[in-house]
Write a protein that holds these residues in place. Structure first.
Motif, short mmCIF file in Angstrom:
data_model
loop_
_atom_site.label_atom_id
_atom_site.label_comp_id
_atom_site.label_asym_id
_atom_site.label_seq_id
_atom_site.Cartn_x
_atom_site.Cartn_y
_atom_site.Cartn_z
N ASN A 1 0.81 -1.23 0.00
CA ASN A 1 0.00 0.00 0.00
C ASN A 1 0.84 1.28 0.00
OD1 ASN A 1 -2.52 -1.40 0.08
ND2 ASN A 1 -2.24 -1.72 2.28
N THR A 2 2.07 1.19 -0.47
CA THR A 2 2.89 2.38 -0.67
C THR A 2 2.75 2.81 -2.12
OG1 THR A 2 4.47 1.64 1.00
CG2 THR A 2 5.24 3.29 -0.56
N GLU A 3 2.67 4.13 -2.34
CA GLU A 3 2.47 4.67 -3.69
C GLU A 3 3.41 5.84 -3.91
OE1 GLU A 3 -1.08 6.71 -6.41
OE2 GLU A 3 -1.57 5.60 -4.57
N GLY A 4 3.91 5.99 -5.13
CA GLY A 4 4.78 7.10 -5.45
C GLY A 4 4.63 7.56 -6.89
N LEU A 5 5.19 8.73 -7.19
CA LEU A 5 5.23 9.26 -8.55
C LEU A 5 6.68 9.50 -8.93
CD1 LEU A 5 2.35 11.90 -8.86
CD2 LEU A 5 2.58 9.76 -10.10
N GLY A 6 7.02 9.19 -10.19
CA GLY A 6 8.40 9.28 -10.60
C GLY A 6 8.64 10.13 -11.83
N ILE A 7 9.84 10.73 -11.88
CA ILE A 7 10.31 11.48 -13.04
C ILE A 7 11.50 10.72 -13.62
CG2 ILE A 7 11.41 13.62 -13.83
CD1 ILE A 7 10.00 15.11 -11.61
N LYS A 8 11.42 10.41 -14.90
CA LYS A 8 12.48 9.65 -15.58
C LYS A 8 13.41 10.60 -16.32
CE LYS A 8 13.11 5.81 -18.86
NZ LYS A 8 13.98 6.51 -19.83
N ARG A 9 14.73 10.37 -16.14
CA ARG A 9 15.76 11.11 -16.88
C ARG A 9 16.77 10.10 -17.38
NH1 ARG A 9 17.52 16.47 -13.48
NH2 ARG A 9 18.10 17.19 -15.57
N GLY A 10 16.75 9.81 -18.65
CA GLY A 10 17.67 8.83 -19.20
C GLY A 10 17.46 7.47 -18.58
N ASP A 11 18.52 6.87 -18.01
CA ASP A 11 18.39 5.55 -17.39
C ASP A 11 18.20 5.66 -15.88
OD1 ASP A 11 20.86 6.38 -16.57
OD2 ASP A 11 21.95 4.59 -17.21
N ASN A 12 17.60 6.77 -15.44
CA ASN A 12 17.35 6.98 -14.02
C ASN A 12 15.91 7.42 -13.81
OD1 ASN A 12 17.28 8.93 -11.50
ND2 ASN A 12 19.08 7.61 -11.24
N ILE A 13 15.31 6.95 -12.72
CA ILE A 13 13.98 7.45 -12.36
C ILE A 13 13.93 7.71 -10.87
CG2 ILE A 13 12.98 5.11 -12.21
CD1 ILE A 13 10.33 6.62 -13.28
N ALA A 14 13.53 8.93 -10.50
CA ALA A 14 13.40 9.36 -9.11
C ALA A 14 11.93 9.35 -8.73
CB ALA A 14 13.99 10.76 -8.93
N VAL A 15 11.60 8.68 -7.63
CA VAL A 15 10.20 8.49 -7.24
C VAL A 15 9.95 9.10 -5.87
CG1 VAL A 15 8.39 6.78 -6.87
CG2 VAL A 15 10.23 6.30 -8.51
N GLY A 16 8.98 10.00 -5.80
CA GLY A 16 8.59 10.61 -4.53
C GLY A 16 7.48 9.81 -3.88
N ILE A 17 7.57 9.66 -2.56
CA ILE A 17 6.61 8.89 -1.78
C ILE A 17 6.07 9.77 -0.67
CG2 ILE A 17 6.32 6.84 -0.31
CD1 ILE A 17 8.84 5.69 -1.75
N GLY A 18 4.79 9.64 -0.35
CA GLY A 18 4.27 10.40 0.78
C GLY A 18 2.92 11.05 0.56
N GLY A 19 2.36 10.92 -0.64
CA GLY A 19 1.04 11.47 -0.88
C GLY A 19 1.06 12.94 -1.23
N ALA A 20 -0.13 13.54 -1.20
CA ALA A 20 -0.32 14.90 -1.71
C ALA A 20 0.46 15.96 -0.96
CB ALA A 20 -1.81 15.24 -1.71
N ARG A 21 0.89 15.67 0.26
CA ARG A 21 1.65 16.67 1.03
C ARG A 21 3.08 16.82 0.51
NH1 ARG A 21 5.04 16.38 5.59
NH2 ARG A 21 5.14 18.36 6.72
N CYS A 22 3.59 15.81 -0.17
CA CYS A 22 5.01 15.76 -0.52
C CYS A 22 5.24 16.02 -2.01
CB CYS A 22 5.61 14.42 -0.16
SG CYS A 22 5.40 13.96 1.58
N GLY A 23 6.26 16.80 -2.31
CA GLY A 23 6.72 17.01 -3.67
C GLY A 23 8.01 16.24 -3.88
#
Length: 245
Positions: free
Chosen positions: A191-213
């Motif tokens: 039940n953990t969810e995140g959103l990620g930004i991909k740059r080349g062969d890397n992807i950074a994923v933020g976790i924490g819901g609507a409060r977190c960028g």
């Protein structure tokens, strides 16, 4: 940076927003937060590429997703094997970052503490395996995760994930990666969810819901941090350039 009710601002990944604001951080890390996954068994590996020292004070110039420009300052403080990020850009923001080679992924929240925000940064291997390093605000050690794709193509698909929490406990989970316009949605079986930004062969994923960028920075040869940031509720992203003072 500026966050709307639909999104937030640096950065981290993360992802994840604050509510209608502009600015970045201040404060220190403290307190334990939940780690991203279960604590079963198995191990994981992460990228071992060397990372330049990013600690110090920066001047920042950025653009919000809507196109408006902001300026401010950023302080990056090493905390064990993660970093604390503290912005002041008309408003304070505080976050946690993990460095993975020349990429630094950050999750942040408005105010003087980023409690509840986490970030994981993956290197995408040639066979599609994701090798990740992750951290949570207030925990001064990083965890690791390795996700092996079992179906799908490109980044999108199903994965079996194994990892290690900062306390050394190992875990297993399943992971689903879905497209989200310009971003990617990560859904773990605990039940953990995140959103990620991909740059080349890397992807950074933020976790924490609507409060977190979340932010993904690329470390330039002159020490400048070249960032892209975003949050929940919108596919649009902002930019940020942090220059060491």
């Amino acid at each position: 940076m500026k966050l709307t009710n639909c999104m937030l601002a640096f950065a981290l990944v993360l992802a994840c927003l604050i509510g209608c604001k502009s600015g970045r951080t201040s404060t220190s890390t403290a307190g334990n937060n939940d780690v991203p996954k279960n604590s079963n068994s198995t191990s994981s590996t992460t990228s071992t590429a060397p990372t330049p020292d990013i600690g110090g004070k920066y001047s920042v110039l950025g653009s919000n997703p809507g196109g408006t420009i902001y300026k401010g300052t950023l302080e990056v403080i090493k905390r064990g094997n993660v970093y604390q990020f503290r912005w002041n850009a008309g408003e304070q923001y505080d976050g946690v970052g993990v460095a993975n080679g020349t990429i630094v992924a950050v999750a942040f929240a408005s105010g003087a503490n980023g409690k509840g925000c986490g970030v994981i940064d993956y290197t995408i291997q040639g066979d599609g395996t994701l090798d990740g390093k992750w951290g949570y605000w207030g925990v001064n050690e990083a965890g690791s995760e390795r996700a092996t794709r079992t179906s799908g193509s490109g980044l999108v698909g199903e994965y079996d994930a194994t990892g290690k929490n900062p306390d050394g406990k190992e875990y297993k989970a399943t992971l689903t990666v879905e497209p989200a316009v310009n971003l990617y949605r990560f859904l773990w079986s605990n039940n953990t969810e995140g959103l990620g930004i991909k740059r080349g062969d890397n992807i950074a994923v933020g976790i924490g819901g609507a409060r977190c960028g979340f932010v993904t920075y690329e470390i330039q040869s002159d020490g400048t941090l070249d960032g892209i940031w975003g949050g929940y509720g919108t596919e649009k992203t902002g930019t940020e350039k942090a220059t060491k003072q």
